[in-house]
Design an enzyme around this catalytic site. Structure first.
Site, PDB file in Angstrom:
ATOM      1  N   TYR A 108     -12.338 -30.805  10.713  1.00 34.87           N
ATOM      2  CA  TYR A 108     -13.474 -31.611  11.160  1.00 34.87           C
ATOM      3  C   TYR A 108     -13.049 -32.504  12.313  1.00 34.87           C
ATOM      4  O   TYR A 108     -11.977 -33.127  12.273  1.00 34.87           O
ATOM      5  CB  TYR A 108     -13.991 -32.500  10.013  1.00 34.87           C
ATOM      6  CG  TYR A 108     -15.081 -33.455  10.472  1.00 34.87           C
ATOM      7  CD1 TYR A 108     -16.417 -33.095  10.381  1.00 34.87           C
ATOM      8  CD2 TYR A 108     -14.755 -34.688  11.042  1.00 34.87           C
ATOM      9  CE1 TYR A 108     -17.416 -33.946  10.844  1.00 34.87           C
ATOM     10  CE2 TYR A 108     -15.746 -35.538  11.508  1.00 34.87           C
ATOM     11  CZ  TYR A 108     -17.069 -35.166  11.398  1.00 34.87           C
ATOM     12  OH  TYR A 108     -18.058 -35.999  11.864  1.00 34.87           O
ATOM     13  N   GLU A 196     -19.760 -33.884  17.519  1.00 36.47           N
ATOM     14  CA  GLU A 196     -19.158 -33.424  16.267  1.00 36.47           C
ATOM     15  C   GLU A 196     -18.858 -31.931  16.335  1.00 36.47           C
ATOM     16  O   GLU A 196     -19.690 -31.150  16.775  1.00 36.47           O
ATOM     17  CB  GLU A 196     -20.130 -33.715  15.119  1.00 36.47           C
ATOM     18  CG  GLU A 196     -19.541 -33.494  13.749  1.00 36.47           C
ATOM     19  CD  GLU A 196     -20.554 -33.851  12.656  1.00 36.47           C
ATOM     20  OE1 GLU A 196     -20.297 -34.814  11.915  1.00 36.47           O
ATOM     21  OE2 GLU A 196     -21.594 -33.174  12.559  1.00 36.47           O
TER      22      GLU A 196
END
Ligand code: GDP
Ligand code: MN
Length: 387
Positions: A108, A196
């Site tokens: 992530y 993101e």
């Protein structure tokens, strides 16, 4: 402002962030053609302004052009419902078709503005692919953070140190460090509010690739990015938010039942606290702005009333540049135009022409409870919720 994954990947790729090969398809035939050019194995992904597509059936690995066409046909033109959308979902108008990636690991990466850190923060985790909020709750030690100094800017060692903390193979520390630096550059130069990559995939042949990408932009900075404005996709957004944008009203739909109409962002935040302390939940954040006229006030009430979950409207006006009598006339204007949409109102007015504003409302046929202060407002909400 939000954009689609394929658009975010185009931007990130210009900044040197590696993304899978692929293209966008608007029809099943186009999807099939793309799979042919990619060599048969591909992933087909619904393009919507929401995450959680994988779990909702919006992402499919396919092994042939025919399979891609079939999946595209089944999803194009439908509404996709994910945990991030409302129950009615959002329409799928295009799919992204990309080479299938052999995944060894999912990481992530996120870049956000962190108020507490007073700056931009990079978040990285080796527990990618899933919801980062859950990782932060269950295994906070798996969340790495780096604060970017607003004066010094991003420092290359920060990228390497995050990459190192992700327990990557030594050969990946430099490329992932560079990728993080490029992601931060994209964030800053485009005035993002969020960037993101989840998952950032480590492939079985040892490359790092952004398999998913999300970019949100600061609406107040969009005037410096005219080229990005063409990415605005009203169909993906809440109708009230689309209307509010037209009138330059700051409106954010929330999930409670008390609609809020306030002038000033700070006052609007405080007003939502008042709703909560009255035992209810705000249906929205709304800041009309300073220089509103009757028409804009009427539009604000229209927008709040267009939300079916609103049972009560709380008005909190501190009259300054926007006079209280102007606000009151605006409410009447909206109520006259759509009398059946009107709901009971709790009104606190203070400042310029407050007496006049209160008189206009109390002499009208509107169901208005006038209160003097915020605790009075909380009390009136409590009464309305309990009764
Ligand atoms: P989201 O669910 O909306 O966040 O959509 P993502 O783009 O993150 O896709 C969901 C999941 O699909 C990812 O976490 C991956 O596990 C999987 N996925 C997406 N593309 C590929 C691919 O090319 N190969 C493989 N093996 N999995 C993929
Ligand atoms: Mn994702």
């Amino acid at each position: 402002m939000k954009i689609h994954e394929y658009q975010a990947k185009r931007i990130l790729s210009e900044y040197g962030v590696p993304v899978p090969e692929g293209g966008v398809a608007y029809t099943p035939e186009e999807a099939a053609n793309l799979v042919e050019t990619l060599g048969g194995n591909a992933v087909v992904k619904a393009q919507v302004h929401a995450g959680g597509r994988g779990k909702a059936g919006g992402v499919k690995l396919v092994a042939s052009a025919a399979e891609a066409a079939e999946f595209a046909a089944s999803i194009l033109g439908t509404n996709l419902v994910t945990f991030q959308t409302g129950p009615e979902g959002v329409p799928v108008r295009q799919v992204l078709v990309e080479e299938a990636i052999d995944v060894a690991d999912e990481l992530y990466l996120g870049v956000v503005i962190d108020g507490a850190a007073e700056g931009i923060v990079v978040i990285a985790s080796e527990a990618g692919g899933m919801e980062i909020e859950e990782v932060a709750d269950a295994t906070p030690e798996k969340i790495l953070r780096a604060v970017i100094d607003p004066v010094l800017g991003f420092q290359p060692f920060q990228g390497r140190s995050l990459a190192y903390g992700l327990n990557l193979d030594g050969s990946l520390v430099r490329p992932v460090g560079a990728l993080i630096e490029n992601l931060c550059r994209a964030f800053q130069e485009n005035d993002c509010s969020l960037a993101e990559i989840n998952p950032l995939v480590i492939t079985t042949d040892g490359r790092a690739l952004a398999v998913d990408a999300k970019l949100n932009f600061d609406d107040d900075a969009m005037f410096r990015h005219r080229d990005l404005n063409e990415f605005y996709d009203a169909e993906q957004e809440d109708e009230g938010e689309v209307e509010a944008r037209k009138y330059d009203i700051n409106y954010v739909k929330l999930d409670g039942s008390v609609g809020c109409i306030v002038n000033g962002a700070g006052l609007a935040m405080a007003t939502m606290d008042v709703v909560l302390s009255g035992g209810a939940k705000p249906a929205n954040f709304l800041d009309i702005g300073g220089g509103a006229d009757e028409d804009k006030v009427a539009q604000a009430l229209n927008i709040v009333l267009s939300d079916k979950s609103v049972e009560l409207v709380l008005v909190n006006i501190f009259g300054g540049i926007l006079r209280c009598d102007v606000a009151a006339r605006g409410f009447l204007m909206a109520a006259e135009a759509a009398p059946h949409a009107v709901r009971p109102m709790v009104v606190r007015m203070l400042g310029t022409n407050a007496d006049e504003g209160r008189r206009i409302l109390s002499e009208s046929s509107l169901d208005v409870t006038l209160v003097d202060d915020l605790s009075g407002a909380a009390g009136a909400i409590k009464d309305a919720v309990v009764s």
